[in-house]
Scaffold this motif. Structure first.
Motif, PDB file in Angstrom:
ATOM      1  N   GLU A 175      -0.531  42.409  33.186  1.00  0.00           N
ATOM      2  CA  GLU A 175      -1.878  42.043  32.772  1.00  0.00           C
ATOM      3  C   GLU A 175      -2.021  42.029  31.245  1.00  0.00           C
ATOM      4  OE1 GLU A 175      -6.246  43.786  33.701  1.00  0.00           O
ATOM      5  OE2 GLU A 175      -4.647  44.366  35.087  1.00  0.00           O
ATOM      6  N   PHE A 176      -1.168  42.796  30.574  1.00  0.00           N
ATOM      7  CA  PHE A 176      -1.204  42.885  29.107  1.00  0.00           C
ATOM      8  C   PHE A 176       0.142  42.390  28.555  1.00  0.00           C
ATOM      9  CE2 PHE A 176      -4.381  45.839  30.596  1.00  0.00           C
ATOM     10  CZ  PHE A 176      -5.430  45.697  29.701  1.00  0.00           C
ATOM     11  N   ASN A 218      -4.472  47.934  16.229  1.00  0.00           N
ATOM     12  CA  ASN A 218      -4.572  48.214  17.652  1.00  0.00           C
ATOM     13  C   ASN A 218      -3.243  48.790  18.105  1.00  0.00           C
ATOM     14  OD1 ASN A 218      -7.209  47.555  18.287  1.00  0.00           O
ATOM     15  ND2 ASN A 218      -6.726  45.401  18.561  1.00  0.00           N
ATOM     16  N   ARG A 239      -5.621  52.184  31.133  1.00  0.00           N
ATOM     17  CA  ARG A 239      -6.185  50.830  31.050  1.00  0.00           C
ATOM     18  C   ARG A 239      -7.206  50.745  29.905  1.00  0.00           C
ATOM     19  NH1 ARG A 239      -7.674  46.195  33.622  1.00  0.00           N
ATOM     20  NH2 ARG A 239      -6.517  46.551  35.548  1.00  0.00           N
ATOM     21  N   GLU A 269      -7.375  48.193  26.479  1.00  0.00           N
ATOM     22  CA  GLU A 269      -8.482  47.261  26.252  1.00  0.00           C
ATOM     23  C   GLU A 269      -9.252  47.598  24.979  1.00  0.00           C
ATOM     24  OE1 GLU A 269     -10.623  47.755  29.914  1.00  0.00           O
ATOM     25  OE2 GLU A 269      -9.475  46.198  30.952  1.00  0.00           O
ATOM     26  N   ASP A 293     -10.376  48.538  21.076  1.00  0.00           N
ATOM     27  CA  ASP A 293     -10.154  47.956  19.758  1.00  0.00           C
ATOM     28  C   ASP A 293     -10.027  49.083  18.738  1.00  0.00           C
ATOM     29  OD1 ASP A 293      -9.944  46.061  17.771  1.00  0.00           O
ATOM     30  OD2 ASP A 293     -12.115  45.873  17.514  1.00  0.00           O
TER      31      ASP A 293
END
Lengths: 323, 304
Positions: A30-31, A108, A158, A162, A164
């Motif tokens: 997913e990432f 990040n 998770r 996600e 920042d």
């Protein structure tokens, strides 16, 4: 969001590090920009799962944490999503790299530290990081998280991907007790009331949340109704919830597997000093180093056990009205 | 190791023509501008590191004038090469070369170290987006740069990464962690340049902590090593070209330089390494030695 952890968690002792490692591996597709950095300690941090599932995105830095930490800044600079993994105590030797090359540059980049606190157990005092929350909390722009159980760790994994900005997250070495059900949710920056009560609030993070719940059960037998708050995000601290708890219960106990200086207790005290001062008692390691032993033995010896939390709650309650 | 689709890009460096004479002259002029700008900005700041800024002027002028594929108008272009000033205290030289090539304003960048100025004592990406990473703590820029090189390689980018290190900086253990790491990962898109001016904050390298045999150290770490005169633009151009064509190994250019180069009273004097305050007379003398006219000197020193 609903937890994806139940499918992942439970095969090997339910330690937070295993929960993290399995969750990370499960989130990799997913990432697509996610890369995992390791300093020859993947078996210990849980990222051996990721090494196996996504070897092309597993970056080996050898036993050289300063270089690894700063290199994460470079990886983030070219658009990747680096997760630096090592033991909490070795994060301490790269605090300045996290400060300059991650936080000051607003990268990040995520730091996930296993083996925090007395939870390390037999490896002893040299390995038991009791200063990491204090050190990373003092870095501007650094978010600091310490989840309470395997379910929450998977959800927090998770959440940080996600998020920042740079994050420092603690996992844990030893088998951890389940605190939450499969329907648990997690949000960075929000504390959660785990158990209701109006006589005192126990604000805890990490392994201390399960002990705080146990302490509340003991106190309830004496007719003392302790509220328990899981403060999984230590920075930014949930000042609104703290103020509400201070107003409604009139006394606070903090509980953490960390030095009582500069960690969760410090963060709670700083916040309440500005909003709603009230009696606060601090449960944590009292500015000394740890020692070898099993985590539960050490918790009793260093005053982190449920009994110590319950005693602190009685002291805090006794101080009400004396400020 | 790659997980992005493979881009088909031939090495531009192998195909590029040999450096032209006028390019070398252009770089020499840029280096002279850099040195003058360094003196002026440190004079106005009342502090700053002139010695190590002057020693790396030719290296920076060559990088920005010929080697780096970067464009002032698009500092975030993913295809750009990356340059990291790991010896962050040479910020005045970076600002000067940036001003020369249009990354920042010439006049504004003379407001070095001033309250409210983005031109801090050490470069900060938060103030200047064309600065690739914030530096100022020795050793870190080198690691960040190798992380960039590693990440670009993972994404099949043809962009290259350059890091300029001081010689005293090599005393940081982190540099050798990175040296081992870059060689292990065969980062042939990574080139480190050492501004080897032989002096550090308090005294000569030899007195503080010996670096020699320096080339042998890097060779032992399995880097492609070149040792050149860091003020010889022609040699710099050729060596960068060779580094660009090196496969399977990172490159290091040990550039022998003179600390304070171009200002006779500063050359090889450790006193001019540290943060110093230049008097009007000293600044005037330095700018004269650097070929500035009376009019230019007045503009530099009175025009801000």
């Amino acid at each position: 969001m609903a937890s994806e952890a139940p499918a992942l968690i439970g095969s090997s002792g339910d330690s937070l590090r295993e929960a993290f490692g399995k969750a990370l591996s499960g989130l990799a597709d997913e990432f697509p920009k996610l890369v995992v950095l390791d300093a020859d300690i993947a078996g210990g941090t849980g990222v051996h799962h990721f090494r196996k599932s996504h070897p092309e995105r597993f970056l080996q830095f050898g036993i050289a944490e300063q270089n690894m930490m700063a290199a994460a800044g470079g990886l983030a600079a070219v658009g990747l999503l680096p997760v630096v993994t090592t033991f909490a105590v070795f994060c301490l030797r790269a605090v300045e790299q996290a400060r300059l090359s991650l936080a000051y540059c607003k990268r990040n980049a995520m730091i996930v530290a296993s083996h925090p606190g007395l939870d390390v157990g037999p490896d002893g005092g040299s390995a038991q990081a009791l200063e990491d929350i204090a050190a990373f909390r003092a870095i501007p722009g650094m978010t600091v998280i310490s989840p309470a159980d395997p379910i929450e760790t998977a959800l927090a994994t998770r959440a940080i991907l996600e998020f920042d900005g740079p994050v420092y997250m603690r996992t844990g070495r030893s088998p951890a007790r389940r605190v939450f059900g499969d329907d648990h949710t997690f949000e960075i920056g929000k504390g959660r009331i785990v158990r209701g009560g109006n006589d005192v609030t126990i604000v805890a993070c990490g392994v201390e949340v399960a002990r705080a719940v146990e302490a509340a059960q003991v106190l309830a037998e004496d007719g003392i109704h302790a509220r328990v708050v899981n403060m999984a995000t230590i920075k930014p601290i949930d000042a609104v919830l703290l103020e509400r708890c201070a107003k409604e219960t009139g006394a606070i106990v903090t509980a953490e597997d960390h030095n009582i200086l500069g960690g969760l207790g410090g963060a709670v005290a700083e916040s309440l000093a500005l909003t709603y001062p009230c009696p606060i008692e601090f449960v944590g390691v009292k500015d000394v180093f740890g020692a070898s032993g099993e985590p539960e033995e050490l918790a009793v010896m260093f005053g982190l056990g449920s009994k110590s939390i319950a005693e602190a709650a009685r002291r805090a309650i006794a101080r009400k009205g004396r400020m | 190791m790659a997980f992005a689709p493979k881009a088909v890009i031939t090495s531009r460096r192998e195909a590029a023509p040999p450096p032209a004479r006028d390019l070398e002259q252009e770089i020499a002029l840029a280096a002279r501008f850099v040195r003058q700008h360094v003196i002026a900005s440190i004079y106005h700041a009342g502090s700053g590191h002139p010695g190590g800024s002057l020693s790396c002027a030719d290296i920076l002028a060559t990088l920005f004038g010929a080697e780096l594929n970067t464009w002032p108008g698009s500092p975030h272009d993913p295809m750009r090469d990356r340059f990291v000033l790991s010896k962050g205290h040479a910020a005045p030289a970076l600002y000067a070369v940036g001003a020369h090539h249009g990354y920042c304003d010439k006049l504004a960048s003379l407001k070095l170290r001033k309250f409210g100025s983005p031109f801090q004592g050490h470069p900060h990406i938060g103030d200047l987006p064309w600065v690739e990473t914030s530096t100022g703590s020795l050793g870190q820029g080198f690691s960040v740069a190798l992380g960039m090189a590693m990440g670009l390689k993972l994404q099949n980018s043809s962009a290259r990464v350059y890091a300029l290190l001081g010689d005293g900086e090599l005393q940081e253990g982190e540099v050798w962690e990175g040296a081992m790491c870059a060689a292990h990962h065969k980062l042939d898109n990574f080139c480190a340049i050492i501004d080897y001016n032989k002096l550090q904050s308090d005294a000569r390298n030899d007195e503080i902590m010996r670096l020699e045999p320096l080339a042998a150290k890097w060779r032992a770490f399995d880097w492609a090593v070149a040792e050149i005169d860091g003020h010889d633009v022609s040699a710099l151009l050729k060596t960068f070209r060779r580094a660009g064509a090196t496969h399977d190994r990172p490159s290091v250019i040990i550039a022998h330089t003179v600390k304070g180069k171009g200002v006779p009273y500063m050359e090889n004097m450790p006193a001019w390494h540290g943060s110093v305050k230049l008097t009007r007379e000293q600044a005037d003398d330095a700018l004269t030695a650097l070929g500035a006219t009376h009019k230019e000197i007045r503009e530099y020193l009175d025009g801000v």
